[in-house]
Design an enzyme around this catalytic site. Structure first.
Site, mmCIF file in Angstrom:
data_model
loop_
_atom_site.group_PDB
_atom_site.id
_atom_site.type_symbol
_atom_site.label_atom_id
_atom_site.label_comp_id
_atom_site.label_asym_id
_atom_site.label_seq_id
_atom_site.Cartn_x
_atom_site.Cartn_y
_atom_site.Cartn_z
ATOM 1 N N PHE A 69 0.755 -1.213 0.040
ATOM 2 C CA PHE A 69 -0.076 -0.045 0.071
ATOM 3 C C PHE A 69 0.935 1.143 -0.060
ATOM 4 O O PHE A 69 0.629 2.263 -0.810
ATOM 5 C CB PHE A 69 -0.958 -0.033 1.190
ATOM 6 N N ASP A 70 1.797 1.157 0.936
ATOM 7 C CA ASP A 70 2.900 2.545 0.951
ATOM 8 C C ASP A 70 4.154 1.890 0.620
ATOM 9 O O ASP A 70 5.148 1.678 1.527
ATOM 10 C CB ASP A 70 2.717 2.832 2.531
ATOM 11 N N THR A 91 7.027 -3.236 -1.307
ATOM 12 C CA THR A 91 8.225 -3.592 -1.369
ATOM 13 C C THR A 91 9.192 -2.662 -1.842
ATOM 14 O O THR A 91 9.085 -2.080 -3.099
ATOM 15 C CB THR A 91 8.293 -4.959 -2.430
ATOM 16 N N ASN A 116 -3.206 -7.707 -9.121
ATOM 17 C CA ASN A 116 -2.251 -6.551 -9.179
ATOM 18 C C ASN A 116 -1.289 -7.339 -9.953
ATOM 19 O O ASN A 116 -0.945 -8.595 -9.607
ATOM 20 C CB ASN A 116 -1.854 -6.078 -8.187
ATOM 21 N N PHE A 120 6.399 -4.069 -8.356
ATOM 22 C CA PHE A 120 7.271 -3.319 -7.299
ATOM 23 C C PHE A 120 7.559 -1.817 -7.800
ATOM 24 O O PHE A 120 9.036 -1.619 -8.065
ATOM 25 C CB PHE A 120 8.795 -4.055 -7.107
ATOM 26 N N ASN A 147 9.821 -4.031 3.824
ATOM 27 C CA ASN A 147 9.836 -5.132 2.906
ATOM 28 C C ASN A 147 10.706 -4.891 1.749
ATOM 29 O O ASN A 147 10.362 -3.945 1.066
ATOM 30 C CB ASN A 147 8.362 -5.467 2.499
ATOM 31 N N ASN A 180 11.048 -10.327 0.728
ATOM 32 C CA ASN A 180 10.105 -10.962 -0.020
ATOM 33 C C ASN A 180 10.430 -11.691 -1.265
ATOM 34 O O ASN A 180 11.185 -11.020 -2.130
ATOM 35 C CB ASN A 180 9.332 -9.716 -0.602
ATOM 36 N N SER A 183 6.314 -12.374 -4.490
ATOM 37 C CA SER A 183 5.466 -11.821 -5.517
ATOM 38 C C SER A 183 5.563 -12.564 -6.794
ATOM 39 O O SER A 183 6.578 -12.700 -7.166
ATOM 40 C CB SER A 183 6.078 -10.287 -5.655
ATOM 41 N N ASN A 185 4.886 -11.061 -9.521
ATOM 42 C CA ASN A 185 5.044 -10.179 -10.538
ATOM 43 C C ASN A 185 6.476 -9.685 -11.079
ATOM 44 O O ASN A 185 6.587 -8.634 -11.699
ATOM 45 C CB ASN A 185 4.297 -8.641 -10.273
ATOM 46 N N THR A 186 7.297 -10.237 -10.649
ATOM 47 C CA THR A 186 8.816 -10.159 -10.801
ATOM 48 C C THR A 186 9.354 -11.344 -11.260
ATOM 49 O O THR A 186 9.440 -12.571 -10.551
ATOM 50 C CB THR A 186 9.604 -9.610 -9.691
ATOM 51 N N LYS A 222 8.728 -13.654 3.655
ATOM 52 C CA LYS A 222 7.181 -13.652 3.012
ATOM 53 C C LYS A 222 7.091 -14.728 2.070
ATOM 54 O O LYS A 222 7.856 -14.599 1.082
ATOM 55 C CB LYS A 222 6.925 -12.195 2.715
ATOM 56 N N THR A 250 0.236 -14.945 3.836
ATOM 57 C CA THR A 250 1.045 -15.208 2.587
ATOM 58 C C THR A 250 0.724 -13.904 1.599
ATOM 59 O O THR A 250 0.269 -13.020 1.931
ATOM 60 C CB THR A 250 0.210 -16.165 1.854
ATOM 61 N N ASN A 251 1.566 -13.987 0.677
ATOM 62 C CA ASN A 251 1.525 -13.110 -0.293
ATOM 63 C C ASN A 251 0.429 -13.525 -1.198
ATOM 64 O O ASN A 251 -0.559 -14.218 -1.199
ATOM 65 C CB ASN A 251 2.983 -13.234 -1.255
ATOM 66 N N GLY A 305 -6.571 -12.489 3.015
ATOM 67 C CA GLY A 305 -8.251 -12.673 2.973
ATOM 68 C C GLY A 305 -8.843 -12.307 4.349
ATOM 69 O O GLY A 305 -9.930 -12.611 4.637
ATOM 70 N N TYR A 326 -4.614 -6.182 3.552
ATOM 71 C CA TYR A 326 -4.507 -4.899 2.552
ATOM 72 C C TYR A 326 -5.915 -4.889 1.964
ATOM 73 O O TYR A 326 -6.576 -3.860 1.746
ATOM 74 C CB TYR A 326 -3.530 -5.489 1.657
HETATM 75 C C1 FMN Z 1 -2.048 -3.864 -4.824
HETATM 76 C C2 FMN Z 1 -1.144 -4.605 -4.395
HETATM 77 C C3 FMN Z 1 0.127 -4.454 -4.201
HETATM 78 C C4 FMN Z 1 0.864 -5.289 -3.175
HETATM 79 N N1 FMN Z 1 2.073 -5.204 -3.351
HETATM 80 C C5 FMN Z 1 3.138 -5.933 -2.492
HETATM 81 C C6 FMN Z 1 4.390 -5.708 -2.156
HETATM 82 O O1 FMN Z 1 5.042 -4.705 -2.959
HETATM 83 N N2 FMN Z 1 4.974 -6.698 -1.606
HETATM 84 C C7 FMN Z 1 4.619 -7.556 -0.867
HETATM 85 O O2 FMN Z 1 5.439 -8.306 -0.129
HETATM 86 N N3 FMN Z 1 3.223 -7.832 -1.032
HETATM 87 C C8 FMN Z 1 2.564 -6.875 -1.757
HETATM 88 N N4 FMN Z 1 0.898 -7.169 -1.884
HETATM 89 C C9 FMN Z 1 0.423 -8.340 -0.986
HETATM 90 C C10 FMN Z 1 0.081 -7.967 0.301
HETATM 91 O O3 FMN Z 1 0.915 -7.503 1.144
HETATM 92 C C11 FMN Z 1 -0.772 -9.403 0.884
HETATM 93 O O4 FMN Z 1 0.433 -10.172 1.211
HETATM 94 C C12 FMN Z 1 -1.755 -9.884 -0.100
HETATM 95 O O5 FMN Z 1 -2.613 -8.899 -0.671
HETATM 96 C C13 FMN Z 1 -2.895 -10.753 0.925
HETATM 97 O O6 FMN Z 1 -3.550 -9.910 1.739
HETATM 98 P P1 FMN Z 1 -5.173 -9.506 1.490
HETATM 99 O O7 FMN Z 1 -5.810 -10.474 0.942
HETATM 100 O O8 FMN Z 1 -5.523 -8.752 2.977
HETATM 101 O O9 FMN Z 1 -4.796 -8.274 0.394
HETATM 102 C C14 FMN Z 1 0.172 -6.447 -2.382
HETATM 103 C C15 FMN Z 1 -1.076 -6.459 -2.628
HETATM 104 C C16 FMN Z 1 -1.833 -5.581 -3.640
HETATM 105 C C17 FMN Z 1 -3.301 -5.829 -3.388
#
Ligand code: FMN
Length: 366
Positions: A69-70, A91, A116, A120, A147, A180, A183, A185-186, A222, A250-251, A305, A326
């Site tokens: 988020f941030d 991250t 998403n 990163f 992270n 981390n 993810s 996405n990398t 993570k 989890t991620n 979740g 998140y």
């Molecule tokens: C838009 C978005 C961006 C995220 N970016 C990261 C990230 O940069 N690094 C990371 O470790 N997890 C990232 N996450 C994963 C969240 O930290 C979390 O592990 C995941 O969304 C599961 O939690 P939730 O179901 O409460 O969203 C991202 C999730 C979302 C939705």
């Protein structure tokens, strides 16, 4: 009220634009003298019984904001003002990068989920470290997790050096550090979860953190929900063997099972990590597995979740020392943290627990 705002304004906007707008308002509110204090009074009151100690850190409660988020650590005080008990930034990668092309964030409203493929997008470890270094230390400063992940253009073979660079810059500003490797996405990142890669990576990051600070910065890893159960066990064993402080599970998932959204819509969105309600079951399962395997030797942070106080409570009694969320923040809005805190507090008292720590892992005893 938030539901109306969400349906009338945010839902009609591109999700990433809505994120930037909402985050701007949060930062603005926190920066207006008096207003921040007022918002905090309304949104962040907490039962003292929710206070807890994890990773050697004192926290006002167990409920934090998950990474993503941030990413650049620009709104920590605003997020703490809304009631998060700790904030995980990132991250952050060794070098700055813009992430994947937009659109890269999608809502599945009927599933209370997000997909998403941000990739990163972040300002890089040097800039984020400078920002954290400039933060004034006040009593209202929340616990800050940092992270870290791999810069996209860095080859897999050079990944360790990239994580070490980020660690050297960021460890001294972090209350805890997260590697981390999960993810989606990398490209190639999740291969680093294999114990043969993860061992040397975590070992070097630990050494780099110790070189950079005079105190012990807790180190966590993570993991993805898509790991096979044996691999979850293998990471847990490795973490214990290396003397890691904890695991975040989890991620997001690359799976698309059990969604209500039409298959064509999901397919049109394409690649990315799925988060929110559909992750609930697997995230809880991974937590239980980790808890059984590590038997309280590691701090476990459960994420994936969590939507309600009951969800958070189920994680705590299943053995989570801390929880994060998140996606539900997007759907539930700024009163979410207050609702979760109140619900947790009620459950703690109804269960006859004097402290949150007493409740952690209590499900298996009953
Ligand atoms: C838009 C978005 C961006 C995220 N970016 C990261 C990230 O940069 N690094 C990371 O470790 N997890 C990232 N996450 C994963 C969240 O930290 C979390 O592990 C995941 O969304 C599961 O939690 P939730 O179901 O409460 O969203 C991202 C999730 C979302 C939705």
């Amino acid at each position: 009220m938030y539901k109306t705002l969400f349906n009338l304004v945010f839902r009609k906007m591109d999700p990433e634009k809505a994120h930037h707008l909402a985050f701007f308002w949060i930062r603005l509110a926190a920066s207006v003298p008096g207003l921040g204090v007022l918002v905090r009074l309304v949104l962040a009151p907490r039962d003292r019984a929710l206070r807890t100690t994890a990773l050697g850190l004192d926290l006002p409660g167990p409920f934090g904001l998950a990474a993503g988020f941030d990413k650049d650590g620009i709104g920590i005080d605003g997020l703490s003002m809304l009631g998060f008990d700790f904030v995980e930034i990132g991250t952050v990668t060794g070098e700055p990068q813009s992430g994947n092309p937009a659109p890269r964030l999608f809502r599945l409203v009927e599933d209370r989920a997000l997909i998403n493929r941000m990739g990163f997008n972040n300002q890089g470890s040097a800039r984020v470290a400078a920002r954290l270094a400039a933060r004034p230390h006040t009593t209202s400063t929340p616990v800050i997790g940092v992270n870290i992940g791999k810069t996209k253009v860095v080859e897999e073979a050079d990944a360790v050096a990239d994580y070490v660079k980020s660690t050297e810059r960021l460890a001294r500003h972090a209350d805890y550090l997260v590697v981390n490797v999960s993810s989606p996405n990398t490209p190639g990142l999740r291969n680093l979860q294999a114990v043969s890669h993860l061992g040397p990576l975590l070992h070097e990051v630990r050494k780099a953190a110790d070189r950079s600070t005079s105190h012990h910065v807790p180190l966590l890893v993570k993991i993805a929900p898509d790991l096979a159960d044996e691999d979850v066990d293998a990471v847990a064993d490795l973490a214990v063997e290396l003397g890691l402080d904890g695991i975040i599970a989890t991620n997001t998932t690359i799976g698309r099972g059990g969604l209500r959204a039409p298959a064509a819509q999901v397919e049109a969105i394409g690649m990315g990590g799925l988060s929110g309600a559909p992750l609930k079951e697997r995230s809880l399962e991974v937590l239980k597995r980790l808890r059984a395997r590590t038997e309280g030797r590691l701090t476990i942070v459960s994420v994936g979740g969590i939507e309600t106080a009951e969800d958070a409570w189920q994680r705590i009694i299943a053995g989570a020392d801390l929880v994060q969320g998140y996606s539900a923040f997007i759907y539930e809005g700024p009163f979410w943290m207050r609702r979760v805190h109140r619900g947790l507090s009620a459950r703690l008292r109804a269960g006859g627990f004097r402290t949150l720590a007493e409740a952690v892992g209590s499900a298996k005893e009953s």
